[in-house]
Scaffold this motif. Structure first.
Motif, short mmCIF file in Angstrom:
data_model
loop_
_atom_site.label_atom_id
_atom_site.label_comp_id
_atom_site.label_asym_id
_atom_site.label_seq_id
_atom_site.Cartn_x
_atom_site.Cartn_y
_atom_site.Cartn_z
N GLU A 444 38.36 15.56 17.04
CA GLU A 444 38.87 14.60 16.99
C GLU A 444 37.86 13.14 16.80
O GLU A 444 38.45 12.63 15.88
N LYS A 445 36.39 12.99 17.34
CA LYS A 445 35.97 11.49 17.76
C LYS A 445 34.76 12.60 17.41
O LYS A 445 34.54 13.37 18.08
N ILE A 446 34.14 11.27 16.70
CA ILE A 446 32.64 11.70 16.67
C ILE A 446 31.94 10.15 17.52
O ILE A 446 32.54 8.99 16.60
N TYR A 447 31.60 9.84 18.59
CA TYR A 447 30.41 8.90 18.67
C TYR A 447 29.04 9.42 18.69
O TYR A 447 28.27 9.97 19.10
N SER A 448 28.26 8.19 18.31
CA SER A 448 26.94 7.70 18.11
C SER A 448 26.62 6.66 19.47
O SER A 448 27.43 6.01 19.39
N ASP A 449 25.26 6.71 19.72
CA ASP A 449 24.87 5.87 20.95
C ASP A 449 24.96 4.37 20.23
O ASP A 449 25.06 4.07 20.77
N TYR A 450 23.87 3.97 18.83
CA TYR A 450 23.71 3.17 18.29
C TYR A 450 24.40 3.27 17.40
O TYR A 450 24.77 4.05 16.26
N GLN A 451 24.49 1.68 16.10
CA GLN A 451 24.64 1.95 14.94
C GLN A 451 23.60 1.86 13.79
O GLN A 451 23.24 2.48 13.05
N LYS A 452 22.04 1.59 14.59
CA LYS A 452 20.63 1.14 13.90
C LYS A 452 19.87 2.09 14.91
O LYS A 452 20.12 1.79 15.97
N TYR A 453 19.31 2.79 13.52
CA TYR A 453 17.81 4.03 14.52
C TYR A 453 16.85 3.18 13.62
O TYR A 453 16.33 2.87 12.83
N GLN A 454 15.49 3.42 14.72
CA GLN A 454 14.23 3.57 14.41
C GLN A 454 13.73 4.80 14.15
O GLN A 454 14.12 5.70 14.05
N PRO A 455 12.31 5.05 12.45
CA PRO A 455 12.38 6.07 12.22
C PRO A 455 11.98 6.94 12.88
O PRO A 455 11.39 5.81 14.23
N ALA A 456 12.14 8.10 13.23
CA ALA A 456 11.22 9.20 13.89
C ALA A 456 11.86 8.43 15.54
O ALA A 456 11.88 9.89 16.32
#
Length: 600
Positions: A444-456
């Motif tokens: 039903e839903k997908i959550y990510s902890d952030y919107q932007k990330y660093q390489p690796a």
């Protein structure tokens, strides 16, 4: 002369003539050569003959028959039909019976033809049609030819060649239907209704088959093949063992080990390699609409080599190799008796027979329910190809059963449809674990902890799932961004179930395969239907060639591929996958959602 003798004399004369005819036309004329027959052109209306068939058990009965005439070009150009009438008291109610196909007709001790048509439904006077033996002998001659012969004969790709409705009669609005006598398909170990549904799904619904329940063993098993004579029942076998399927008709002619039967096609395969078996007629079911023989199928005694418009032909003795099947079953955590036996390897029949074995494993009378969940694992072994994996997890209503088995066996159907090599199945081995509770999980839903990330860096995902008619479930997944991903690159995270993923990816690969081994590789890479696949990817030009993914191709190579003067099967693919994680679920998965994040 007494009054009694005067009254009895006509009856006695008829009895003597009939007995003499029987003596002149013994069904035991097994060694009749192709030249010892009664030409159809010499037949006259009113002539009497004897038709031989079995009505019960193994006893061949003589049936008095009256010739009515010849219907010219009735079946096709140069293919006539002998019109006759069964006038024997034994057929007063039943007439021409489904299962009598091939019953030989003798006139003056010579073979005339084989019973093959019932003139009309609800016909009460025994009118019927016989295929001339001259046409059947043409089929016998084809057995000596190795290459398939083109022809006037039926092709499985042209079902209209069956001429099921026959010529129109009487003109105007009065049109009478004249059908081939149906081949009673004796089935045991599986329900008639289920078998009929699969026949329709695989395109056999319009063929003249009559599905009847019967048995897979009989007293015919103790009969020696050498004693099989014209008029005896014979069967074309598709499956034996715990599930048994065979079409029963009658033997028309025998010369040593060479035989002709039916007087019409079984499937219309042309050159064939079907097992031929003895049979025992349990009884003949009387009916004005659909009289038929109820039979048990006996031991395989030979091979059907020709399946043509005018007859099936083959040899007694050599037995074709059949594939084995073994389906192990666990239902509601309880082990059940496995299904075992043999079936024929044929492009037009094997996928259906595998479906039937799987369907029976799921629908046994005491263990079926309105809802189901099933996990299938196994493989098909071939004599001439690498193994093919079959499997999947499916759940749904009982009306979804056919769709579920069709999807599980789809790789086998696709393999038999390819043009490069005809697969020869050696064995089928499946494990089926089922329960009576529907198990379907939807994301039903997908959550990510952030919107932007660093390489690796790592991406932590939270998935919210809903079980059909059940509670919500939560699953956590961690993905790692490769250090090579450049800054400001948009990343896509797709959560997709195996069945939907295959519809997208496998179809692309199928379009690019160039040989049977590439096809099997692609089919064996199918994703699991009880798993979610979490894909991390970026958009990048690439292609699929020969069922292999070639992602992130340089523009110069793409240009060279597109302008090459060498013909290749290539499919454009614009996704470069950085990672793919498999998440197994306790049920059938349904999902196709994508979120976007960014590398900064």
């Amino acid at each position: 002369m007494t009054v009694f003798l005067r009254l009895a004399l006509p009856f006695l004369i008829t009895l003597v003539l009939f007995t003499a005819a029987v003596a002149r036309c013994p069904a035991a004329s097994a060694n009749l050569s192709p030249t010892e027959y009664y030409p159809k052109d010499k037949l006259k209306p009113g002539m009497r003959g004897i038709t031989y068939t079995v009505l019960q058990g193994e006893k061949i009965e003589p049936l008095e028959t009256e010739i009515l005439g010849i219907a010219k070009n009735y079946i096709g150009p140069g293919l006539d039909l002998i019109i006759a009438k069964l006038v024997d008291p034994k057929t007063a109610v039943i007439g021409a019976v489904h299962g009598m196909s091939g019953s030989p007709l003798y006139v003056d001790g010579k073979l005339v033809g084989a019973l093959s048509r019932r003139i009309a439904s609800f016909e009460k006077d025994g009118h019927c049609g016989f295929t001339p033996i001259e046409d059947m002998f043409q089929v016998e001659q084809l057995e000596q030819q190795n290459p398939p012969s083109p022809s006037q004969y039926l092709s499985v790709d042209r079902p209209s060649s069956w001429n099921l409705l026959g010529p129109n009669r009487f003109g105007g609005m009065l049109k009478e239907k004249t059908d081939w006598l149906a081949v009673p398909l004796t089935v045991s170990g599986i329900s008639q209704n289920l078998f009929e549904q699969y026949l329709k799904r695989f395109g056999w619904g319009q063929f003249p088959f009559l599905i009847v329940s019967g048995g897979s063993s009989s007293s015919a098993a103790s009969v020696h093949p050498e004693s099989i004579q014209p008029g005896a029942p014979v069967s074309a076998v598709m499956m034996t063992g715990d599930i048994s399927i065979g079409g029963t008709g009658t033997l028309t002619w025998r010369n040593g080990t060479n035989v002709l039967a039916f007087g019409h096609p079984m499937f219309g395969f042309g050159k064939s390699n079907l097992p031929m078996a003895m049979a025992e007629v349990i009884t003949t079911i009387p009916s004005y609409e659909t009289p038929y023989k109820l039979a048990n199928i006996g031991n395989v005694i030979g091979t059907i080599l020709e399946d043509r418009l005018s007859a099936i032909g083959g040899k007694i003795g050599p037995i074709p190799t059949m594939a084995s099947y073994s389906v192990k079953r666990i239902h509601n955590d309880k082990a059940m008796k496995p299904l075992e036996g043999q079936f024929i390897s044929h492009p037009s029949l094997s996928p259906m027979l595998v479906n039937l074995a799987l369907a029976e494993a799921l629908s046994s009378t005491d263990n079926s329910s309105r809802t189901f969940a099933v996990k299938v694992e196994g493989k098909v072994e071939f004599e001439n190809l690498p193994p093919l994996t079959l499997g999947g997890f499916y759940s749904g209503h009982d009306t979804d059963l056919i769709d579920a088995t069709m999807d599980i066996t789809k790789p086998l159907s696709l393999l038999f449809e390819q043009p490069w090599i005809e697969p020869k199945i050696k064995s089928l081995n499946l494990s089926v674990v089922s329960s009576e509770k529907e198990k379907v999980l939807m994301v039903e839903k997908i959550y990510s902890d952030y919107q932007k990330y660093q390489p690796a860096s790592q991406i932590h995902l939270q998935l919210e799932l809903k079980e059909k008619y059940g509670e919500r479930l939560f699953r956590s997944i961690t993905l790692t961004i490769p250090p090579t991903v450049s800054v400001s690159t948009p990343l896509n995270i797709r959560v997709i179930s195996g069945n939907i993923l295959d519809k997208q990816l496998l179809d692309k690969k199928m379009q690019a395969v160039t040989d049977v081994h590439q096809l099997i590789d692609a089919l064996n890479q199918r994703h699991k239907t009880n798993c979610l696949y979490i894909q991390l990817f970026i958009e990048s030009p690439g292609e699929i060639r020969g069922a292999h993914e070639l992602p992130s191709l340089p523009p110069s190579l793409l240009l060279l591929s597109n302008t090459s003067n060498i013909s290749r099967k290539t499919i454009q693919d614009n996704e470069l996958f950085l990672s793919e994680t498999e998440l197994e679920l306790p049920g059938m998965a349904l999902a196709d959602q994508t979120i976007k994040v960014e590398v900064q």
